[in-house]
Design a protein around this motif. Sequence first.
Motif, PDB file in Angstrom:
ATOM      1  N   THR A  71       8.175   4.326   0.194  1.00  0.00           N
ATOM      2  CA  THR A  71       8.287   4.715  -1.364  1.00  0.00           C
ATOM      3  C   THR A  71       7.350   5.835  -1.150  1.00  0.00           C
ATOM      4  N   ASP A  72       7.370   6.778  -2.630  1.00  0.00           N
ATOM      5  CA  ASP A  72       6.577   7.964  -2.780  1.00  0.00           C
ATOM      6  C   ASP A  72       5.208   7.577  -3.316  1.00  0.00           C
ATOM      7  N   ASN A  73       4.402   8.602  -3.554  1.00  0.00           N
ATOM      8  CA  ASN A  73       3.134   8.335  -4.060  1.00  0.00           C
ATOM      9  C   ASN A  73       3.115   7.724  -5.300  1.00  0.00           C
ATOM     10  N   SER A  74       4.027   7.623  -6.221  1.00  0.00           N
ATOM     11  CA  SER A  74       4.134   7.091  -7.474  1.00  0.00           C
ATOM     12  C   SER A  74       4.824   5.680  -7.438  1.00  0.00           C
ATOM     13  N   GLY A  75       5.159   5.000  -6.227  1.00  0.00           N
ATOM     14  CA  GLY A  75       5.633   3.837  -5.975  1.00  0.00           C
ATOM     15  C   GLY A  75       6.978   3.784  -6.029  1.00  0.00           C
TER      16      GLY A  75
ATOM     17  N   HIS B   4      -0.291  -4.920  -9.800  1.00  0.00           N
ATOM     18  CA  HIS B   4       0.230  -4.141  -8.519  1.00  0.00           C
ATOM     19  C   HIS B   4      -0.016  -2.774  -8.938  1.00  0.00           C
ATOM     20  N   PRO B   5       0.247  -1.874  -9.929  1.00  0.00           N
ATOM     21  CA  PRO B   5       0.143  -0.868  -9.870  1.00  0.00           C
ATOM     22  C   PRO B   5      -1.602  -0.273  -9.280  1.00  0.00           C
ATOM     23  N   ARG B   6      -2.433  -1.056 -10.110  1.00  0.00           N
ATOM     24  CA  ARG B   6      -3.677  -0.757  -9.721  1.00  0.00           C
ATOM     25  C   ARG B   6      -4.061  -1.053  -8.057  1.00  0.00           C
ATOM     26  N   HIS B   7      -3.379  -1.901  -7.435  1.00  0.00           N
ATOM     27  CA  HIS B   7      -3.597  -2.031  -6.266  1.00  0.00           C
ATOM     28  C   HIS B   7      -2.900  -0.801  -5.367  1.00  0.00           C
ATOM     29  N   ARG B   8      -1.731  -0.444  -5.684  1.00  0.00           N
ATOM     30  CA  ARG B   8      -1.180   0.758  -5.269  1.00  0.00           C
ATOM     31  C   ARG B   8      -2.004   2.031  -5.369  1.00  0.00           C
ATOM     32  N   GLU B   9      -2.558   2.314  -6.604  1.00  0.00           N
ATOM     33  CA  GLU B   9      -3.294   3.591  -6.715  1.00  0.00           C
ATOM     34  C   GLU B   9      -4.451   3.400  -5.767  1.00  0.00           C
ATOM     35  N   ASN B  10      -5.186   2.180  -5.588  1.00  0.00           N
ATOM     36  CA  ASN B  10      -6.176   2.055  -4.894  1.00  0.00           C
ATOM     37  C   ASN B  10      -5.894   2.472  -3.357  1.00  0.00           C
ATOM     38  N   TYR B  11      -4.456   1.961  -2.858  1.00  0.00           N
ATOM     39  CA  TYR B  11      -4.204   2.365  -1.717  1.00  0.00           C
ATOM     40  C   TYR B  11      -3.795   3.887  -1.454  1.00  0.00           C
ATOM     41  N   SER B  12      -3.391   4.451  -2.344  1.00  0.00           N
ATOM     42  CA  SER B  12      -3.101   5.654  -2.471  1.00  0.00           C
ATOM     43  C   SER B  12      -4.250   6.533  -2.242  1.00  0.00           C
ATOM     44  N   ALA B  13      -5.283   6.202  -3.185  1.00  0.00           N
ATOM     45  CA  ALA B  13      -6.582   6.792  -2.843  1.00  0.00           C
ATOM     46  C   ALA B  13      -7.128   6.892  -1.420  1.00  0.00           C
ATOM     47  N   HIS B  14      -6.857   5.810  -0.655  1.00  0.00           N
ATOM     48  CA  HIS B  14      -7.510   5.296   0.580  1.00  0.00           C
ATOM     49  C   HIS B  14      -6.439   5.050   1.475  1.00  0.00           C
TER      50      HIS B  14
ATOM     51  N   VAL C 261       8.787   0.107  -7.183  1.00  0.00           N
ATOM     52  CA  VAL C 261       8.630  -0.927  -5.919  1.00  0.00           C
ATOM     53  C   VAL C 261       8.310  -2.327  -6.923  1.00  0.00           C
ATOM     54  N   GLU C 262       7.537  -2.178  -7.838  1.00  0.00           N
ATOM     55  CA  GLU C 262       7.307  -3.349  -8.550  1.00  0.00           C
ATOM     56  C   GLU C 262       8.224  -4.315  -9.317  1.00  0.00           C
ATOM     57  N   MET C 263       9.707  -3.781  -9.157  1.00  0.00           N
ATOM     58  CA  MET C 263      10.796  -4.529  -9.309  1.00  0.00           C
ATOM     59  C   MET C 263      10.834  -5.642  -8.361  1.00  0.00           C
ATOM     60  N   LEU C 264      10.228  -5.695  -7.200  1.00  0.00           N
ATOM     61  CA  LEU C 264      10.290  -6.599  -6.210  1.00  0.00           C
ATOM     62  C   LEU C 264       9.143  -7.420  -5.961  1.00  0.00           C
ATOM     63  N   VAL C 265       8.246  -7.326  -7.180  1.00  0.00           N
ATOM     64  CA  VAL C 265       7.075  -8.215  -7.129  1.00  0.00           C
ATOM     65  C   VAL C 265       7.204  -9.182  -8.339  1.00  0.00           C
ATOM     66  N   PRO C 266       6.777 -10.498  -8.263  1.00  0.00           N
ATOM     67  CA  PRO C 266       6.873 -11.566  -9.204  1.00  0.00           C
ATOM     68  C   PRO C 266       6.212 -11.085 -10.370  1.00  0.00           C
ATOM     69  N   ALA C 267       6.825 -11.576 -11.636  1.00  0.00           N
ATOM     70  CA  ALA C 267       6.104 -11.037 -12.991  1.00  0.00           C
ATOM     71  C   ALA C 267       4.571 -11.424 -12.793  1.00  0.00           C
TER      72      ALA C 267
ATOM     73  N   ALA D 272       8.085  16.179   3.948  1.00  0.00           N
ATOM     74  CA  ALA D 272       8.023  17.347   3.433  1.00  0.00           C
ATOM     75  C   ALA D 272       7.917  17.309   1.901  1.00  0.00           C
ATOM     76  N   SER D 273       8.250  16.092   1.447  1.00  0.00           N
ATOM     77  CA  SER D 273       8.069  16.065  -0.263  1.00  0.00           C
ATOM     78  C   SER D 273       6.903  15.652  -0.647  1.00  0.00           C
ATOM     79  N   GLY D 274       5.982  15.387   0.363  1.00  0.00           N
ATOM     80  CA  GLY D 274       4.586  14.957   0.209  1.00  0.00           C
ATOM     81  C   GLY D 274       4.269  13.455   0.688  1.00  0.00           C
ATOM     82  N   PRO D 275       3.172  12.837   0.210  1.00  0.00           N
ATOM     83  CA  PRO D 275       2.824  11.416   1.020  1.00  0.00           C
ATOM     84  C   PRO D 275       3.848  10.303   0.443  1.00  0.00           C
ATOM     85  N   ALA D 276       3.937   9.554   1.640  1.00  0.00           N
ATOM     86  CA  ALA D 276       4.688   8.535   1.402  1.00  0.00           C
ATOM     87  C   ALA D 276       4.341   7.316   1.998  1.00  0.00           C
ATOM     88  N   VAL D 277       4.650   5.920   1.817  1.00  0.00           N
ATOM     89  CA  VAL D 277       4.246   4.647   2.252  1.00  0.00           C
ATOM     90  C   VAL D 277       5.726   4.022   3.014  1.00  0.00           C
ATOM     91  N   VAL D 278       5.334   3.566   4.230  1.00  0.00           N
ATOM     92  CA  VAL D 278       6.453   2.740   4.933  1.00  0.00           C
ATOM     93  C   VAL D 278       5.945   1.414   4.831  1.00  0.00           C
TER      94      VAL D 278
END
Length: 775
Positions: A40-44, A81-91, A69-75, A125-131
């Motif tokens: 996933t890219d930096n915006s998830g 989830h975005p808050r957790h992802r943003e926190n992870y992206s910051a650190h 990626v939130e489409m794979l997370v239960p409602a 090359a396109s920027g930060p990503a998460v595996v």
Amino acid sequence: MCPSDPPSQGAAAENSSELGFAQNTIERLFEFSPDAILVTDNSGVMRAANPRAEELFGYSSHELIGQPVEMLVPARFRGGHPRHRENYSAHPRTRRMGAALNLFGLRKDGAEFPVDIMLKPMQTASGPAVVTFIRDATEQRAAQEALRLNDLRLRSIVESIGEYAIYLLDRDGHVLTWNPGAERIKGYKADEVLGLHFSRFFTGEDQERGRPAELLRQAAARVRVEEEAWRVRKDGSRFWANIVITAIRDSSGEVTGFAKVTRDMTDRKRAEEALIFQLSGALLANMDAEKLLEAISASLREVIPHDNAGLVLYDEAAGDLVVQFLGGPGSEAFPGELRVPVDGSLSGIAFRTREPVLLESTAKASYAPQTLAYLERMGMQSGCWVPLVHHGNALGALSVVSRQEGSFGQRELEMLVQIAGQVAMAVDNAMAFRRIAELRDRLDQEKHYLEDEINLEHRFDDIVGESTGLRNVLRQIETVAPTDATVLIEGETGTGKELLARAVHRLSARSERTFIKLNCAAIPAGLLESELFGHEKGAFTGAIARKIGRLELANEGTLFLDEVGELALDLQPKLLRALQEREFERLGGTRPIPVNVRLIAATNRDLAKMVAEKQFRSDLFYRLKVFPVFAPSLRERAADIPILVRHFVSRHARRMGKTIETIPPEAMAALVAWKWPGNIRELENFLERAVILSRGPVLHVPLAELEAMEEEEESASATANPTLHAAERDHIVRALREAKGIIGGPGGAAKRLGLKRTTLNSKIKKFGIERGDYM
């Protein structure tokens, strides 16, 4: 090639090949990974998905790529989830699987399933990503839940059992868990005992001998150990416990702890003890088996009808079996006790094989006629014999017999076996109590004897002296002491023969056992045999209780017979037999008592002369005189007198609370010059009087007593020899004449004669010498 040189074309090709191999490996890992992988890219937004991701979530890669990626997370988790992802992206950081997060994924069909996720940040090359690596945790969570439920059920079962204390220990024995049964039995609440060592449940005696650690060692070695023993509650009370300890091991076989189960068996223990006490008490009260049989007869008749019962005990000394009957029909044919051989009797078969014997009919039995002879004499036709075994020791057998054929079958045999277990305990307990009673009697006798010994006035604390004669004697003692040879110590009265005997005992291998003394001259001849060998109750008029003799008290130790020359002639062969055969019988007794003693004898008489005069048995004399030692008289140890004087003065002064620092030289010279006919005993008594008379730091020696004794001896000698009396008078007159009548001083007659002035004055008066006789 220099480091700064550009890479050659060959090196560049090689690097390109390696990079291609690595790229190929990564691509194949992405394609065939057992875990789902999303990039996933930096915006998830998902930019790549591997086949396992398609399979796990039910979407094709085209449906996933470009979607958040939130489409794979239960409602229910999607809003946060975005808050957790943003926190992870910051650190950004690697988060490994197993981070104890309760995570779930959402499949295309709307089904939720538990997942475990690892995140790995990276730069592209396109920027930060998460595996993201995603693993289906359904089976793992199911196994954990099953384990949790099993643990819950087990805990529920353990906590619901109130009759057992069930708890876990770490490998060192500290309490890890605690169930209500443990709280009820032991009295501790969980918060009072968790973390404490389980040794607190043991008695003080068991703790001192290291029993807690020993049980853990045994459990670790054997996997499981079980015992019954006393344990201690919180309030200090004891309870009889059945304990099972099982070692817990990890997959490598290493012990990680222990499971412990304890059951309170106090009620059963008390009931068993009551039965054993009842049966044992009956036996002990009468010193035979009849009362014991009466105690069990009622219960025997209720469950096993019979005409007579017998308790059969093995007599080790005689090597046969003693049958004692209850007193029913047929026993009148054998008044008293019946003895049967171990080999050739039904009781002997049960005793020897430790297996029950069932006889349905004497007429149809295949045993030898002599085996059944006593049964036929009693009129008995059938019977059961079961062994009495306790703690692995065969004690004898228990029998029931009947006048009817076929009175006993397998059922009766099994019942008798059960009863025999209790009877065996009772018999063994009774025999132990009897041995304890005998030992108590013996210890009581030893106590009285040792009290008498302590109250005696010991002549020495140790052997004192350095003379050649004494050193020779001590060398002899050092030579003979380690052996078990009989020692005969000869010497005058008062030479310390008892002290030498104690030295032999102290240097021998028997030094830790009892040293028993018997003065043959101090006890009337009529009582000496009883004192030496002991007697049974009723052996003679006045024998109101059993008495343990000195010989038996000295068993495994040393017997010292002082003044052995005073031993009566009729007693000498009995002593000789006891020494040679190592056994004797008490007066009034019929049972031989084995004894192992080291004999030391002492005498001031000439035993060889007594043998010649038929006053002492020659065979006993030679038995005693294996190693003779002669105790030298004080006359032969004049060099030891100063040492003995200082020893006795110090000893008696300390006892009387006095301080004596000086012994006058003239007093010491007089003490050395005196011949001491009473030997060391006389010297000590004389010095004790001197200490009593001393009022300061200087010893006051009453030399007048020695002079008076010397005069008495001289008077007695003169009466016996008038010529000697006259010669001494003439010798004194001549010395006075040569000294011109001067008695004292350097040139006086006393100096010439080697006498004290006071002594010479006493002699002048005694011989009636007048001034005119020498002037």
